[in-house]
Design a protein around this motif. Structure first.
Motif, mmCIF file in Angstrom:
data_model
loop_
_atom_site.group_PDB
_atom_site.id
_atom_site.type_symbol
_atom_site.label_atom_id
_atom_site.label_comp_id
_atom_site.label_asym_id
_atom_site.label_seq_id
_atom_site.Cartn_x
_atom_site.Cartn_y
_atom_site.Cartn_z
ATOM 1 N N UNK A 1 -10.698 17.716 -28.424
ATOM 2 C CA UNK A 1 -10.646 17.489 -30.187
ATOM 3 C C UNK A 1 -10.302 15.939 -30.752
ATOM 4 N N UNK A 2 -9.607 15.550 -29.478
ATOM 5 C CA UNK A 2 -9.197 13.780 -29.815
ATOM 6 C C UNK A 2 -10.588 13.295 -30.088
ATOM 7 N N UNK A 3 -11.387 13.393 -29.073
ATOM 8 C CA UNK A 3 -13.428 12.145 -29.279
ATOM 9 C C UNK A 3 -13.554 13.037 -30.929
ATOM 10 N N UNK A 4 -13.909 14.351 -30.876
ATOM 11 C CA UNK A 4 -13.824 14.070 -32.489
ATOM 12 C C UNK A 4 -13.281 13.953 -33.425
ATOM 13 N N UNK A 5 -12.196 14.069 -33.191
ATOM 14 C CA UNK A 5 -11.588 13.003 -34.366
ATOM 15 C C UNK A 5 -11.236 12.015 -34.596
ATOM 16 N N UNK A 6 -11.511 11.153 -33.527
ATOM 17 C CA UNK A 6 -11.979 9.399 -32.535
ATOM 18 C C UNK A 6 -13.108 9.153 -33.543
ATOM 19 N N UNK A 7 -14.528 9.962 -33.507
ATOM 20 C CA UNK A 7 -15.712 9.823 -34.367
ATOM 21 C C UNK A 7 -15.247 10.070 -36.144
ATOM 22 N N UNK A 8 -14.875 11.034 -35.994
ATOM 23 C CA UNK A 8 -15.489 11.362 -38.034
ATOM 24 C C UNK A 8 -14.111 9.980 -38.623
ATOM 25 N N UNK A 9 -12.678 9.371 -37.218
ATOM 26 C CA UNK A 9 -12.552 8.767 -38.110
ATOM 27 C C UNK A 9 -13.314 7.397 -38.581
ATOM 28 N N UNK A 10 -13.831 7.214 -37.401
ATOM 29 C CA UNK A 10 -14.748 5.385 -37.120
ATOM 30 C C UNK A 10 -15.646 5.665 -38.387
ATOM 31 N N UNK A 11 -16.011 6.871 -38.886
ATOM 32 C CA UNK A 11 -16.880 6.975 -39.847
ATOM 33 C C UNK A 11 -16.571 7.468 -41.361
ATOM 34 N N UNK A 12 -15.812 7.993 -41.976
ATOM 35 C CA UNK A 12 -14.961 8.481 -42.506
ATOM 36 C C UNK A 12 -13.772 8.048 -43.073
ATOM 37 N N UNK A 13 -13.279 7.836 -44.350
ATOM 38 C CA UNK A 13 -11.869 8.133 -44.559
ATOM 39 C C UNK A 13 -11.029 8.377 -44.467
ATOM 40 N N UNK B 1 -10.466 15.616 -42.739
ATOM 41 C CA UNK B 1 -9.304 16.783 -42.299
ATOM 42 C C UNK B 1 -8.845 17.553 -41.090
ATOM 43 N N UNK B 2 -7.773 18.523 -41.191
ATOM 44 C CA UNK B 2 -7.568 19.866 -40.121
ATOM 45 C C UNK B 2 -9.160 20.336 -39.780
ATOM 46 N N UNK B 3 -9.299 20.533 -40.627
ATOM 47 C CA UNK B 3 -10.752 21.437 -41.105
ATOM 48 C C UNK B 3 -12.118 20.578 -40.458
ATOM 49 N N UNK B 4 -12.505 19.508 -41.260
ATOM 50 C CA UNK B 4 -13.523 19.084 -40.050
ATOM 51 C C UNK B 4 -13.352 18.377 -39.110
ATOM 52 N N UNK B 5 -11.618 17.954 -38.203
ATOM 53 C CA UNK B 5 -12.222 17.856 -37.317
ATOM 54 C C UNK B 5 -11.714 19.343 -36.181
ATOM 55 N N UNK B 6 -11.267 20.300 -36.221
ATOM 56 C CA UNK B 6 -11.741 21.687 -36.000
ATOM 57 C C UNK B 6 -13.097 22.141 -35.085
ATOM 58 N N UNK B 7 -14.109 21.544 -36.553
ATOM 59 C CA UNK B 7 -15.289 22.410 -36.314
ATOM 60 C C UNK B 7 -16.396 20.991 -35.863
ATOM 61 N N UNK C 1 -13.379 24.542 -32.180
ATOM 62 C CA UNK C 1 -12.401 25.003 -32.048
ATOM 63 C C UNK C 1 -11.912 25.813 -33.440
ATOM 64 N N UNK C 2 -11.072 26.375 -33.602
ATOM 65 C CA UNK C 2 -10.761 26.864 -34.614
ATOM 66 C C UNK C 2 -9.977 25.714 -35.182
ATOM 67 N N UNK C 3 -9.082 25.636 -36.088
ATOM 68 C CA UNK C 3 -8.228 25.073 -37.136
ATOM 69 C C UNK C 3 -6.668 25.314 -36.133
ATOM 70 N N UNK C 4 -6.702 26.829 -36.080
ATOM 71 C CA UNK C 4 -5.262 26.655 -34.966
ATOM 72 C C UNK C 4 -5.292 26.025 -33.945
ATOM 73 N N UNK C 5 -6.002 25.988 -33.031
ATOM 74 C CA UNK C 5 -6.188 25.292 -31.935
ATOM 75 C C UNK C 5 -6.374 24.087 -32.157
ATOM 76 N N UNK C 6 -6.444 23.259 -32.864
ATOM 77 C CA UNK C 6 -6.745 21.760 -33.232
ATOM 78 C C UNK C 6 -5.256 21.578 -33.424
ATOM 79 N N UNK C 7 -4.309 22.255 -34.027
ATOM 80 C CA UNK C 7 -2.707 22.680 -34.360
ATOM 81 C C UNK C 7 -1.891 23.118 -32.971
#
Length: 196
Positions: free
Chosen positions: A23-35, A40-46, A50-56
């Motif tokens: 989850x952290x690695x995916x979020x890391x990549x998303x934050x490097x590429x996007x504002x 969102x939590x949904x884009x991080x989950x996707x 994993x599911x949105x709830x799993x991120x939470x």
């Protein structure tokens, strides 16, 4: 039976750690590429599969994700900026290399910090880390008196800040090599100026 239960608990714990890291690695990549606002939590989950709830469940909130990503970026930054104390050209080369990797994201986060208080806190930590790096790398050439040393560190912070990199590299469209040379000139000028 105890061996199986212990193994099952260990495997489950390892799976939780692996999921959190994914989850952290995916979020890391998303934050490097996007504002920040576009992630969102949904884009991080996707992106992490994993599911949105799993991120939470693993990180509680978007702020929890941001703090985990900031910690990962801090570790990456420390590794990327390693340089011998006193080696101005080597330090600037490492710094610009780090900015080439994450400078645009850093700048986007800084631009969003006025509207998002938790980002301001993360950036305050990053600025403090940058000043520690300055003191470590340029320490041998800094003045001995506290007031002069503090002024030199502030000036060096300005010369080596992501905004300076952005101005040179993105706004003025200098090459990476030209950007490094410009920042080296600024740093050397500040360090020589402190000899007076």
């Amino acid at each position: 039976m105890k061996t199986t239960r212990s193994y099952t608990q260990t495997a489950r714990a390892d799976g939780k750690v692996a999921t959190r890291e994914r989850i952290i690695a995916a979020a890391h990549d998303l934050f490097l590429e996007s504002a920040y606002e576009d992630v969102t939590l949904a884009t991080i989950a996707s992106a992490s599969g994993v599911s949105h709830q799993t991120v939470l469940n693993h990180l509680d909130s978007k702020l929890g994700v941001v703090l985990a990503v900031a910690e990962l970026l801090s570790t990456e930054t420390a590794a990327a900026r390693r340089a011998e104390p006193g080696d101005v050209a080597g330090a600037v080369h490492a710094l610009v290399g780090d900015y080439e990797h994450m400078g645009d994201a850093n700048f986007r986060w800084a631009a969003s910090a006025d509207r998002i208080p938790e980002l301001a806190e993360v950036l305050d930590g990053a600025r403090a880390g940058h000043q520690r790096w300055i003191a470590e790398v340029f320490g041998p050439d800094l003045p001995d008196t506290e007031g002069d040393r503090s002024r030199a560190v502030v000036a060096l912070h300005a010369a080596t800040d992501v905004y300076t990199w952005k101005l040179l590299r993105r706004d003025l469209k200098l090459t990476r090599s030209e950007t490094e040379k410009s920042i080296v000139d600024l740093v050397v000028g500040i360090l020589k100026g402190t000899d007076r």
